[in-house]
Write an enzyme that holds these catalytic residues in place. Structure first.
Site: not given
Length: 793
Positions: A277, A497, A507
């Site tokens: 994104e 992850r 983020k």
């Protein structure tokens, strides 16, 4: 008597096993194992070869007896007939058959699909294998000549197997061995020497809360990490099961028609996607995603889309889009195609209309708080069962801008009573009167991630949709939606992850560090953003090696020590970074027995293994009567365990001469050392233990090259600051130290931004973008493996 009967039975079994071609040792070991004996006897009887068969068939039967999946026993006689009739005649074919049957289970066996899956009817001649071996050896010739008989033969065979999956592995091995002999000749004594082992680094100290991996090389680094993923033509199996609250189960899989259409469109190639994104800078976790997405596509000669997941018009920025494309290329990956989710807004809208028509979506007027409350209580929305025609009209009104923002959403009609909260009628569309950075002002309704990403995966014919484990609970919704629309379903797989110690990677937290000026921008060298790591001097090769070493696993919760990344960076820079000398805190040394206007040129090594006759591997340093050493390399009081300079003591200036301190000049406070006087030994007969790095005046009265050095340490004190409530309070106040007045050798004068160096005894450094023609700035990438605390020994 029972013992005698038992012995007699074993002899009969041994005789039977020898008849099918097993070697005596294998046959006897089998007889000693009652379970394998019973399985193999049953297999031989089912195959009707009690009178014997060829060794090739017998070995395949033995594999069936030891590896056949228990959930597919009704299909075993069919497989055995394929083996006996030599339709399945190699281990590669048998492995593929066993894999196929394990996923088929008790379901009806589609023989045509089965034959395609295990290469029935495909003939691979010895000449075909010979040709493939020749091509593989030629492509890897440089590595083979370098490693000789230490070459990883298994890796070469893997390349052959990729070209000819149904070729005889035994023949391939013989041909590879013969080709290596042809290229390298007889083995030498050097070929049989064991490579010297590298000293292991000490593992990082860890907290009790999470295990931290050590920087030792892992076995995964020597394996192909992509072998776990199936081929596109295997994507007809059940992807996942979606249980509903009414007791029914949806088993999602592609129909033959859907899969055939997909394979025709892709040519059978692997297609993956890296879908960030564009609302921030990429970090090292994205390096793992790139390694998996781009790496799998590259390994299978396919392609990987770089797809911007731009469904939120309020968060996307052109700055982030440009950064992502540039950093993907820097990491060594080449996108098959660059796309945007917004490229598909029209198709997504049309499919939403179709979803409503099929009774699988409805327009809802609940507020966000009401939706949350109803989900917590597992209650259906009061608008859930409104007529389809009503939802179609309202959805059209939403698209036309006739409904206020926040007054309606389009929701998928899933299962509000499910045990999986990601099936609670997820939102497909919401209203936002915000222009889109890529699509302009055409739309005022925007699809959600949960609605868009799986459909775009399908529209782009993605073969492998790979994501991190937090998306695992969304898999049910992913397949439910594609099934509801009757469109192609990619293979979904989740991996753990990447969590690295002494940093944060969300983020939200990274954005706060940047916007509140705790760090100097997204590319601050202390951050684990890829821009920050690049500015710190870490190479994409080292970062990818680090990710490869961790492996593609599903074990979540492991905290990887940052030392492991630093290990790979050192390994890379030790091979590629030229050597130079820099003095951080200069202390003036006057050589009293060398004339002030004279200098002796000495050769310093650019590379540690430089050969004496290779002039390009050295740089010149003038040894003048004024040199500078580190202040920490001089003490007024000597000790046994100290190898630096002290009054009356000698040390060697690296690449130059031994010097002996004869006098110390102190300031008026009788403590501060202004300079020291020393004599050098031109004969080099003195053999002190201490070796010091140094920089000299290039000419009388002219200071050495002045440079700025920036030393970076861990940004956070704790191993896992993300777990702390006051994580900002854990910031390391000493994470950045600037040394404005360091001295460097003159050869550094022409260094360019991004150039890496090893400053001897100090570490690895890179030229920073803040450098100017008047002053170079160097960032320390990592320290050296050893501290040189004992005089550079």
């Amino acid at each position: 008597m029972p013992a005698k009967d038992d012995s007699s039975d074993k002899e009969k079994c041994l005789d039977l096993f020898l008849k099918i071609g097993l070697d005596e040792r294998t046959a006897r070991n089998t007889v000693a194992n009652n379970k394998v004996t019973a399985n193999l006897t049953s297999v031989i009887n089912e195959a009707a070869v009690t009178d014997g068969c060829s060794r090739t068939v017998g070995n395949l039967l033995y594999t069936v007896a030891t590896k056949y999946p228990a959930n597919a026993l009704p299909h075993r006689p069919t497989l055995l007939q394929y083996i006996v009739s030599s339709k399945v005649k190699t281990t590669a074919q048998l492995d593929a058959a066993l894999s196929f049957l394990s996923t088929t289970g008790l379901e009806n066996l589609d023989l045509k699909t089965f034959e395609e899956a295990c290469g029935v009817g495909i003939e691979v001649s010895t000449e075909d294998i010979k040709q493939a071996v020749s091509e593989v050896v030629e492509e890897n010739k440089a590595t083979i000549l370098e490693l000789r008989y230490r070459t990883n033969v298994g890796e070469l065979l893997g390349y052959v197997r990729k070209r000819l999956p149904w070729g005889d592995a035994k023949v391939a091995k013989q041909l590879v061995d013969a080709k290596l002999y042809e290229l390298l000749g007889e083995r030498t004594a050097a070929d049989d020497e064991k490579p010297s082992k590298k000293k292991k680094e000490k593992p990082a100290k860890v907290e009790d809360k999470a295990p931290v991996a050590t920087p030792e090389k892992s076995p995964e680094e020597d394996l192909n990490p992509y072998l776990i993923f199936p081929n596109p033509e295997e994507n007809f199996k059940v992807h996942t099961e979606v249980p509903f609250s009414d007791g029914s189960i949806l088993r999602c899989c592609n129909t033959k028609a859907l899969l055939d259409k997909h394979l025709k469109a892709t040519g059978g190639k692997v297609l993956t996607r890296f879908p960030p994104e564009p609302n921030g800078y990429l970090h090292i976790g994205h390096a793992k995603a790139m390694f998996i997405d781009f790496g799998l596509a590259k390994d299978r000669d396919g392609g990987c889309y770089l797809r911007y997941d731009d469904t939120n018009p309020e968060a996307e920025k052109k700055e982030y889009i440009d950064h992502i494309e540039e950093i993907v290329q820097w990491m060594g990956w080449k996108p098959f195609k660059i796309t945007y989710t917004s490229d598909y807004f029209q198709e997504l809208y049309e499919l939403a209309v179709e979803l409503i028509k099929r009774g699988h979506a409805y327009v809802d007027h609940q507020t966000p708080d009401e939706i949350k409350e109803y989900r917590e209580k597992k209650m259906n929305s009061p608008w859930r069962d409104r007529p389809i025609s009503e939802s179609l009209k309202l959805f059209e009104d939403m698209k036309s801008g006739l409904v206020e923002e926040g007054k309606a959403t389009l929701r998928m009609k899933q299962d509000m009573q499910s045990d999986n909260y990601n099936m609670y009628d997820l939102i497909a569309y919401r209203i936002k009167f915000t222009p889109h950075p890529h699509a302009g002002d055409k739309w005022c309704i925007y699809p959600s991630y949960d609605y868009a990403h799986c459909i775009v995966d399908s529209l782009e014919n993605i073969t492998h949709s790979l994501c991190t484990l937090e998306f695992e609970t969304r898999r049910a919704s992913y397949y439910w939606l594609l099934h509801a629309l009757g469109i192609y379903q990619p293979y979904v797989w989740e991996y753990s992850r990447l969590n690295v110690s002494n940093t944060v990677m969300s983020k939200r937290k990274l954005n706060r560090l940047v916007t509140e000026k705790w760090v100097d921008g997204w590319d601050d060298p202390r951050l684990m953003t890829l821009a920050g790591l690049r500015r710190r001097g870490m190479t994409p090769t080292a970062i990818n090696a680090f990710v490869r070493g961790i492996g593609i696993t599903r074990s979540d919760g492991t905290l990887i020590s940052v030392e492991r990344l630093e290990y790979h960076v050192r390994e890379e820079l030790n091979r590629t970074a030229p050597r130079a000398m820099v003095v951080l805190h200069p202390l003036k040394v006057v050589i009293t027995n060398l004339e002030a206007n004279s200098a002796i040129e000495v050769d310093a090594k650019i590379w540690p293994d430089a050969k004496a006759d290779d002039a390009s591997a050295f740089y010149k340093i003038p040894f003048s009567n004024v040199v500078y050493i580190e202040r920490s390399d001089f003490r007024m009081k000597d000790s046994k365990d100290y190898y630096g300079l002290a009054p009356g003591k000698s040390a060697i200036l690296r690449y130059a001469f031994p010097i002996k301190c004869t006098e110390v000049i102190l300031a008026d406070d009788n403590e501060t050392i202004l300079e020291i006087r020393a004599e050098y030994d031109p004969s080099k007969k003195t053999k002190p233990k201490g070796v010091l790095h140094w920089v000299s005046q290039p000419s009388p009265g002219v200071d050495p090259l002045k440079v700025e050095i920036r030393l970076f340490e861990r940004l956070f004190i704790s191993e896992n600051p993300a777990e702390l409530d006051n994580w900002l309070g854990d910031l390391n106040p000493n994470s950045k130290v600037i040394i404005p007045g360091a001295y460097g050798v003159s050869s550094l004068r022409n260094a360019k931004v991004g150039d890496n160096f090893q400053f001897e005894r100090l570490g690895y450094f890179v030229v920073d973008q803040d450098s100017t023609p008047e002053k170079l700035v160097f960032n320390r990438t990592v320290t050296l493996k050893d501290s040189y605390s004992k005089g550079g020994k």
